[in-house]
Design an enzyme around this catalytic site. Sequence first.
Site, PDB file in Angstrom:
ATOM      1  N   HIS A  49     107.059  96.146  33.052  1.00 47.13           N
ATOM      2  CA  HIS A  49     105.762  96.520  33.019  1.00 47.13           C
ATOM      3  C   HIS A  49     105.626  97.917  33.542  1.00 47.13           C
ATOM      4  CE1 HIS A  49     103.575  92.946  31.710  1.00 47.13           C
ATOM      5  NE2 HIS A  49     104.308  92.436  32.007  1.00 47.13           N
ATOM      6  N   LYS A  56      96.302 107.222  36.671  1.00 46.57           N
ATOM      7  CA  LYS A  56      95.354 106.921  35.729  1.00 46.57           C
ATOM      8  C   LYS A  56      94.185 108.063  35.670  1.00 46.57           C
ATOM      9  CE  LYS A  56      95.713 101.845  36.036  1.00 46.57           C
ATOM     10  NZ  LYS A  56      95.915 101.338  34.568  1.00 46.57           N
ATOM     11  N   THR A 108      95.849  97.720  28.275  1.00 41.27           N
ATOM     12  CA  THR A 108      95.228  96.815  27.390  1.00 41.27           C
ATOM     13  C   THR A 108      93.466  96.938  27.425  1.00 41.27           C
ATOM     14  OG1 THR A 108      95.245  95.286  29.210  1.00 41.27           O
ATOM     15  CG2 THR A 108      96.655  94.886  27.695  1.00 41.27           C
TER      16      THR A 108
HETATM   17  C1  LIG Z   1      91.809  94.694  30.859  1.00 38.28           C
HETATM   18  C2  LIG Z   1      91.499  94.617  32.410  1.00 38.28           C
HETATM   19  C3  LIG Z   1      92.452  95.621  33.125  1.00 38.28           C
HETATM   20  C4  LIG Z   1      93.471  96.592  32.387  1.00 38.28           C
HETATM   21  O1  LIG Z   1      92.756  97.555  32.215  1.00 38.28           O
HETATM   22  P1  LIG Z   1      93.684  99.024  31.720  1.00 38.28           P
HETATM   23  O2  LIG Z   1      92.876  99.962  31.433  1.00 38.28           O
HETATM   24  O3  LIG Z   1      94.711  98.489  30.710  1.00 38.28           O
HETATM   25  O4  LIG Z   1      94.364  99.311  33.137  1.00 38.28           O
HETATM   26  C5  LIG Z   1      91.960  95.556  34.509  1.00 38.28           C
HETATM   27  N1  LIG Z   1      91.113  94.800  35.012  1.00 38.28           N
HETATM   28  C6  LIG Z   1      90.427  93.855  34.211  1.00 38.28           C
HETATM   29  C7  LIG Z   1      89.342  93.132  34.967  1.00 38.28           C
HETATM   30  C8  LIG Z   1      90.380  93.952  32.889  1.00 38.28           C
HETATM   31  O5  LIG Z   1      89.745  93.157  32.236  1.00 38.28           O
END
Ligand SMILES: *Cc1c(COP(=O)(O)O)cnc(C)c1O
Length: 798
Positions: free
Chosen positions: A346, A538, A642
């Site tokens: 990952h 990020k 995601t």
């Molecule tokens: C989808 C999701 C993430 C992942 O977000 P990324 O932008 O891909 O880091 C993190 N926390 C929650 C609550 C999510 O639903």
Amino acid sequence: MNTYFKDEYTFLSEFKERLEKRYIVELANASTRQKYNVLGEMVSEVIADNWMDTKNVLSNNNLKEVYYFSMEFLMGRLITNNIMNLGLRNVIEKGLEIEGLDLNEIEHFESDAGLGNGGLGRLAACFLDSIASLGYPGYGNGIRYRYGLFEQKIQGGYQIEKPDDWLKDGYVWEVRKDEESITVPFGGKVIFEEGNAVYYPDELINAVPYDVPIVGNDNGVITHLRLWNAEPTEKRPSDKDAFAYDSEIRKISGFLYPDDTTREGKVLRLKQQYFFSAAGVKSIIERHLEKYEDFALLPEKVVIQINDTHPSIVVAELMRLLVDDHGLEWDEAWDITTRTCAYTNHTILAEALEKWSVDIFQPVLPRIYQIVEEINRRFCKELLDKGYDQEKVTKLAIISNGRVHMAHLAIVGSFSVNGVAALHTNILKNIEMKDFSNLYPNKFNNKTNGITHRRWLLHSNPELSSIMDMVSDNWVNDPNELEKLLKKATTKKYRTLVKKMKKTKKVALAERIEKEQGIKLDPNSIFDIQVKRLHEYKRQLMNALHIMYVYNKLKSDSNFKENYYPHSFIFGAKAASGYHFAKKVIKLINTIAEKVNNDPETSDLLKVVFVENYNVTYAEAIMPACDLSEQISTASKEASGTGNMKFMMNGALTIGTLDGANVEIAELVGEENILLFGLNADEVNQVNIDKTYNPKAIYDNHVDLHLVIDQLTNGFFEDVAKEEFREISDRLLFSDNYLVLEDFEGYRLAHARANDLYKDEEAWFKATIINIAKSGYFSSDRTIKQYATEIWNIKPIK
Ligand SMILES: *Cc1c(COP(=O)(O)O)cnc(C)c1O
């Protein structure tokens, strides 16, 4: 179908009767808790019927099964999902309506099962939904943490962490199975008796499974997530008294480490990893033996997917059980193990690739350590035989320099190693794990992540779902059908429908934010959103600096102001409790918000809000309300993402770098329907090799950016100490590994393009529709089908 749900009247009368029997209360006086519990029990009974049926079907055939081992499952709420997947929503809603009750309100009583940090845990949850909905025989295996990821409060602009007591009202969905408990050994010593290793552990810990049903959508299939709870047994170290020991043991399933990048509480964390891995493997093996008698068939009947390195100890535990407990020869056991395990990588962030100091590993898991040593000895010999030099062998070894490299153990012990987006897999194969990929060219493969379109579109955005229903009657079963929306991108009718949907979702989010945090957002402004864990890579900081830049411009440049479309910048993020710098960034964002929201000169044009306690349930309200999705990580650092997919599926345009799955989003929608900027992964790599990043020079030459950085420390923020953000400006100028200043100018220009595009309503909503239409690829149903056919070799139940 259970008869209580035959129609709304039958449901309502049963619901009332149960309230009276169980709580001695009439519906009119019942609390939300009472209503929730009764509804949950009624739904659970329907689940129980289907669950039994699924179990019976599975025990009567010999299908291969997948077990998804993950330290994290970020499930969110299950009630909405369960009611919808069982097809009960209509009846329940109508029944409650007769009494003027709102199902939403009852659903809101359920706390999120927040047994994960972020993307990795949420991925596991989406995968379980897809596995059950596609009818695959597959199960999750994890830990039943007593406390989930902390609940975040913001006080004075700072993050405060509160324990997430998610089990305080009980959990209607779980089923405790004492009968299937497993004992897990820790500590102690290994003695060789007549050539055999005999392990005498110091303590045996009872692993008690709690099964949570996973309800497939509209197919009658129920699989489960097995969560292990740690409890003491009589066998404890002799120097410990029973009472203190009890609470010590319960810590193993006590709380989730609120950190997915650095390691704390090392021994406890290692115990957690071994605890759920060992309990999971042993329960699989016992089940297998009941059915098939010997182990030769194991790889044909079971596959264990190792989600990140946390459960990679599975490789050694399976060897231990086969060799020590069941008397197999090493070579045969190794052949079985390496045909049963598969590993998902990952991250390439060096600090997140787990390594355990031998000093910790060996005393906690003495027999497992010996087995890892033997795996390593044989692996190194194989490399030497192949002609690798000593330096290379040390680099690839599982144990080197006093540390156990968990990723190496996982790679050597698995038949498949996959990355989570095309770019990420390429970086693994060509850079980070190049030597392993040369050694095992057939092991490495890509499985681009996905999200369940049921939770992230059907359940969380009914307004967009009804638009989809107008173009396809099968998009829920086949998310590729979303593409049928493509030909509507040029019709005024559909642009208007999508615009209306967006407005509705923005109004709803704005209401929630105003109610909870007292900040009023204009739903006609651009909702520009960055929600995800707080981490330097990020680059929430780049977003914050850009907002400061916009604010300065609005104050000083009337042309800019004239041209500026009103924006609401929304952030949500938890910072790991020990991650000091990330917490400073939260304070900065809140400080900026305080300043700009209260400036009457700009407040019609610019608002900033940091939403408290971002979690799955909050995400369900945020994703549909977004116009611009911020996916701005330093290229090569975000393995997939995601969140980017959830936003896209709900009609947001992405402003982002060519990182993770953004690359695939760009390929699908075309460069004119995404706002790309910044260095790409190769360029970032080159800058790092050549050491050409010179933030000081950028600061000296970029007048606007210069001002913003000065403002961090020159008293511009009247309400905080002058030195409050010194470390942020120092980091940006002297020790930033994530190239914030390098990409700033590109980012600024991309925002300017977004601003202009939004003003052209026809162009904007056309792009929006194209994004929705192309998002079907990112359904986790696609991802799971690829895992099923290309790695797991499993078939659906029917
Ligand atoms: C989808 C999701 C993430 C992942 O977000 P990324 O932008 O891909 O880091 C993190 N926390 C929650 C609550 C999510 O639903």
